[in-house]
Design a protein around this motif. Structure first.
Motif, PDB file in Angstrom:
ATOM      1  N   THR A  87      21.737  -2.328 -64.990  1.00  0.00           N
ATOM      2  CA  THR A  87      20.817  -1.362 -64.508  1.00  0.00           C
ATOM      3  C   THR A  87      20.119  -1.724 -62.823  1.00  0.00           C
ATOM      4  OG1 THR A  87      20.278  -3.976 -65.683  1.00  0.00           O
ATOM      5  CG2 THR A  87      19.657  -1.762 -67.100  1.00  0.00           C
TER       6      THR A  87
ATOM      7  N   TYR B 194      21.632  -1.545 -60.432  1.00  0.00           N
ATOM      8  CA  TYR B 194      22.073  -0.998 -59.556  1.00  0.00           C
ATOM      9  C   TYR B 194      21.280   0.100 -59.672  1.00  0.00           C
ATOM     10  CZ  TYR B 194      23.928   3.455 -57.887  1.00  0.00           C
ATOM     11  OH  TYR B 194      24.586   4.289 -56.523  1.00  0.00           O
ATOM     12  N   LEU B 195      20.910   0.527 -60.804  1.00  0.00           N
ATOM     13  CA  LEU B 195      20.158   2.148 -61.864  1.00  0.00           C
ATOM     14  C   LEU B 195      18.747   1.767 -61.001  1.00  0.00           C
ATOM     15  CD1 LEU B 195      21.661   2.667 -65.040  1.00  0.00           C
ATOM     16  CD2 LEU B 195      21.809   3.625 -62.931  1.00  0.00           C
ATOM     17  N   ASN B 196      18.314   0.571 -60.880  1.00  0.00           N
ATOM     18  CA  ASN B 196      16.764  -0.332 -60.185  1.00  0.00           C
ATOM     19  C   ASN B 196      16.659   0.039 -58.431  1.00  0.00           C
ATOM     20  OD1 ASN B 196      14.930   0.042 -62.004  1.00  0.00           O
ATOM     21  ND2 ASN B 196      15.777  -1.417 -62.648  1.00  0.00           N
TER      22      ASN B 196
ATOM     23  N   ASP C 118      19.435   2.185 -53.335  1.00  0.00           N
ATOM     24  CA  ASP C 118      20.520   3.216 -53.145  1.00  0.00           C
ATOM     25  C   ASP C 118      20.519   4.188 -54.169  1.00  0.00           C
ATOM     26  OD1 ASP C 118      22.585   3.893 -51.483  1.00  0.00           O
ATOM     27  OD2 ASP C 118      23.951   3.394 -53.953  1.00  0.00           O
ATOM     28  N   ALA C 119      20.363   3.683 -55.347  1.00  0.00           N
ATOM     29  CA  ALA C 119      20.256   5.006 -57.217  1.00  0.00           C
ATOM     30  C   ALA C 119      18.980   5.697 -56.422  1.00  0.00           C
ATOM     31  CB  ALA C 119      20.367   3.867 -58.523  1.00  0.00           C
TER      32      ALA C 119
ATOM     33  N   LEU D 176      19.516   8.806 -53.649  1.00  0.00           N
ATOM     34  CA  LEU D 176      20.986   9.425 -55.000  1.00  0.00           C
ATOM     35  C   LEU D 176      19.901  10.264 -55.874  1.00  0.00           C
ATOM     36  CD1 LEU D 176      23.533  10.703 -55.586  1.00  0.00           C
ATOM     37  CD2 LEU D 176      23.653   8.379 -56.786  1.00  0.00           C
ATOM     38  N   LYS D 177      19.527   9.522 -56.381  1.00  0.00           N
ATOM     39  CA  LYS D 177      18.323  10.258 -57.574  1.00  0.00           C
ATOM     40  C   LYS D 177      17.026  11.741 -57.192  1.00  0.00           C
ATOM     41  CE  LYS D 177      16.091   9.831 -62.167  1.00  0.00           C
ATOM     42  NZ  LYS D 177      15.122   8.384 -62.766  1.00  0.00           N
TER      43      LYS D 177
ATOM     44  N   THR E 201      17.666  12.396 -53.976  1.00  0.00           N
ATOM     45  CA  THR E 201      18.645  13.795 -52.929  1.00  0.00           C
ATOM     46  C   THR E 201      19.176  14.155 -54.385  1.00  0.00           C
ATOM     47  OG1 THR E 201      19.471  12.064 -51.825  1.00  0.00           O
ATOM     48  CG2 THR E 201      20.722  14.316 -51.280  1.00  0.00           C
ATOM     49  N   LEU E 202      19.383  14.452 -55.512  1.00  0.00           N
ATOM     50  CA  LEU E 202      19.895  14.714 -56.758  1.00  0.00           C
ATOM     51  C   LEU E 202      19.181  16.147 -56.799  1.00  0.00           C
ATOM     52  CD1 LEU E 202      21.973  12.568 -58.622  1.00  0.00           C
ATOM     53  CD2 LEU E 202      22.786  14.163 -57.200  1.00  0.00           C
ATOM     54  N   THR E 203      17.782  15.513 -56.885  1.00  0.00           N
ATOM     55  CA  THR E 203      16.766  16.885 -56.734  1.00  0.00           C
ATOM     56  C   THR E 203      16.365  17.181 -56.332  1.00  0.00           C
ATOM     57  OG1 THR E 203      15.266  14.557 -58.741  1.00  0.00           O
ATOM     58  CG2 THR E 203      14.875  16.455 -58.013  1.00  0.00           C
ATOM     59  N   LYS E 204      16.742  16.947 -55.598  1.00  0.00           N
ATOM     60  CA  LYS E 204      16.283  18.496 -54.129  1.00  0.00           C
ATOM     61  C   LYS E 204      17.345  19.313 -54.183  1.00  0.00           C
ATOM     62  CE  LYS E 204      15.976  18.479 -49.349  1.00  0.00           C
ATOM     63  NZ  LYS E 204      16.402  17.794 -47.694  1.00  0.00           N
ATOM     64  N   VAL E 205      18.662  18.657 -54.021  1.00  0.00           N
ATOM     65  CA  VAL E 205      20.183  20.293 -54.059  1.00  0.00           C
ATOM     66  C   VAL E 205      19.702  21.228 -55.567  1.00  0.00           C
ATOM     67  CG1 VAL E 205      22.435  20.136 -54.561  1.00  0.00           C
ATOM     68  CG2 VAL E 205      21.634  18.276 -52.598  1.00  0.00           C
ATOM     69  N   SER E 206      19.534  20.228 -56.735  1.00  0.00           N
ATOM     70  CA  SER E 206      19.074  21.129 -57.750  1.00  0.00           C
ATOM     71  C   SER E 206      18.471  22.411 -57.532  1.00  0.00           C
ATOM     72  CB  SER E 206      18.863  20.093 -58.988  1.00  0.00           C
ATOM     73  OG  SER E 206      18.376  20.660 -59.542  1.00  0.00           O
TER      74      SER E 206
ATOM     75  N   SER F 228      22.279  17.600 -44.426  1.00  0.00           N
ATOM     76  CA  SER F 228      20.818  18.022 -44.703  1.00  0.00           C
ATOM     77  C   SER F 228      21.484  19.466 -45.780  1.00  0.00           C
ATOM     78  CB  SER F 228      20.032  18.339 -44.263  1.00  0.00           C
ATOM     79  OG  SER F 228      19.334  18.507 -45.583  1.00  0.00           O
TER      80      SER F 228
END
Lengths: 187, 270
Positions: free
Chosen positions: B71, B73-75, B78-79, B82-83, B85-90, B220
């Motif tokens: 938890t 790490y997920l908070n 860095d996480a 990543l989240k 960046t994933l939303t942007k790429v998605s 990017s």
């Protein structure tokens, strides 16, 4: 750099080009799987992003080693997360209240430990003999003894039943004798 | 004491729900008092879940060090990064996919009209070309994404830079963007984009080219914006050879930024 390291380093450094490549390579299969199993596109996206976070958290915290291909590993993580979502409704009583962000994080962390336990069980099944594995895989998929006898060329269902007991008991021993089995309590 | 084969068969019947009421009541009575049987049932129940393709084994709410580490790490920042960046790429991935799907569908249905429209467009552009300064068509900078995130304390400097940029005070904006880039957490492609445009507007063309090159070298997914804005620098300088060079690169990949516009301009410059 091999393909696994390339993808993992890309995720660690938040390299958007590499992450887009991960999307292009793996996401279409995940989407197809979720849509074929009672899900919608947003479910597929949610599962895909959660599975990536799950893997990165495990690399960071548990120091896991991905032995298969990254593609395969991520796809399996997605399949399991979606199966988990589908089973949530069976196991959790829904209370009509807003979901806090902390709940999401705790749930994701819990799913990681469950995934770890799932991998532990799969690892043990891989260790038993090929014949036992074949028969047990069919038994756990609820294929009737009669059909297993036919498929695997046994004389009758009683022989299959005996064989299932023997193989199950070998597998049980292997699972129980590993410390990891007692580390996590199941519901 | 080990479990008899008869009892093992009963366990399977119990887990398969194949017992009659009387068998079930007898079995549960035995189960209640026999710890070994309880363990046998538990592991058999879990194996059935772990080894089929439909069920899932949930855990009790864990309270272990490992759970706390996960938890935390997920908070972590860095996480979170990543989240994001994933939303942007998605969203870039979906946008691209939807565009391609709609293009394919439209192409199938309206291919005749598309050809006809293209002819009209080419004629139109040919007429337009005679008296229009191309650079002035593209220098409104309205397409730029805002860099201000709500509640972001760190973005004060970006807020001031953006205000200056909007009011066309490019000198102030330029120094504020340079200041922003000293902060690693604000160091991203969009800040470089704004910086490059202030340089372009201030007539610092070589610096603008160098800034846009940095965008091209970045990781990017927006890297291809570098080609477009370099093309605009050369357009302003009336260096048609270099403009064409940049446009040619854009035309190599439909996913490149301003691909459609590049087609239009390239045909005008021919």
């Amino acid at each position: 750099m091999n393909k696994n390291d390339y993808f993992i380093t890309g995720l660690q450094t938040k390299n958007e080009k590499v992450i887009l490549e991960i999307y292009k390579t793996i996401y279409p299969n995940v989407k197809r799987f979720v849509l074929q199993n009672s899900g919608q596109e947003p479910d597929a996206e949610d599962v895909f992003q959660k599975a990536i976070l799950q893997i990165m958290a495990r690399l960071q915290v548990q120091n896991i080693e991905i032995k298969s291909t990254f593609d395969g590993y991520l796809f399996t993580a997605c399949k399991n997360l979606w199966r988990r979502e589908l089973n949530k409704t069976k196991n959790v009583v829904t209370i009509d209240q807003p979901i806090e962000p902390d709940d999401d994080i705790n749930d994701l962390a819990q799913s990681i430990l469950e995934q770890e336990r799932w991998e532990f069980f799969q690892e043990k099944l891989e260790l038993i003999s090929g014949n036992c594995k074949q028969i047990l895989q069919r038994f756990f998929k609820k294929i009737p003894y009669k059909i297993i006898a036919k498929e695997l060329d046994y004389n009758d269902e009683n022989v299959v039943r005996q064989r299932v007991f023997k193989c199950k008991s070998k597998l049980t021993e292997m699972i129980k004798s590993d410390n990891r089995f007692n580390q996590l309590k199941t519901l | 004491m080990s479990i008899s084969e008869k009892l093992k068969i009963q366990v399977d019947d119990y887990l398969d729900g194949l017992m009659s009421d009387s068998e079930l009541s007898k079995f549960t009575e035995e189960l209640f008092s026999n710890l070994e049987l309880q363990n046998y049932v538990a592991i058999n129940k879990e194996m059935r879940i772990q080894y089929n393709d439909e069920d899932w084994q949930f855990l009790e709410k864990p309270s272990s060090d490992e759970f706390d580490d996960l938890t935390s790490y997920l908070n972590s920042d860095d996480a979170r990064l990543l989240k994001n960046t994933l939303t942007k790429v998605s969203s870039a991935y979906n946008k691209d996919n939807n565009a391609q799907a709609s293009k394919t569908n439209k192409a199938k249905v309206y291919s005749f009209f598309a050809i006809a429209a293209s002819i009209v467009l080419i004629i139109g552009l040919f007429i337009l070309n005679r008296d229009t300064n191309l650079y002035n068509i593209y220098n409104s900078w309205e397409e730029l994404p805002s860099l201000i995130e709500r509640g972001d304390v760190q973005s004060d400097v970006l807020q001031n830079a953006e205000n200056a940029f909007i009011s066309k005070d490019y000198k102030t904006a330029n120094s504020l963007y340079l200041k922003a880039l000293e902060n690693p957490s604000l160091n991203n492609v969009n800040v470089y984009l704004y910086l490059g445009i202030t340089q372009l507007e201030l007539g610092k063309h070589e610096e603008a080219i160098a800034t846009f090159d940095k965008i091209l070298e970045s990781d990017s997914i927006d890297f291809s914006k570098g080609y477009w804005y370099k093309a605009l620098v050369y357009l302003k300088l009336d260096n048609i050879v270099e403009v064409k060079k940049q446009l040619k690169i854009i035309l190599k990949d439909k996913n490149h930024y301003m691909y459609e516009e590049a087609i239009k301009i390239y045909s005008k410059l021919k």
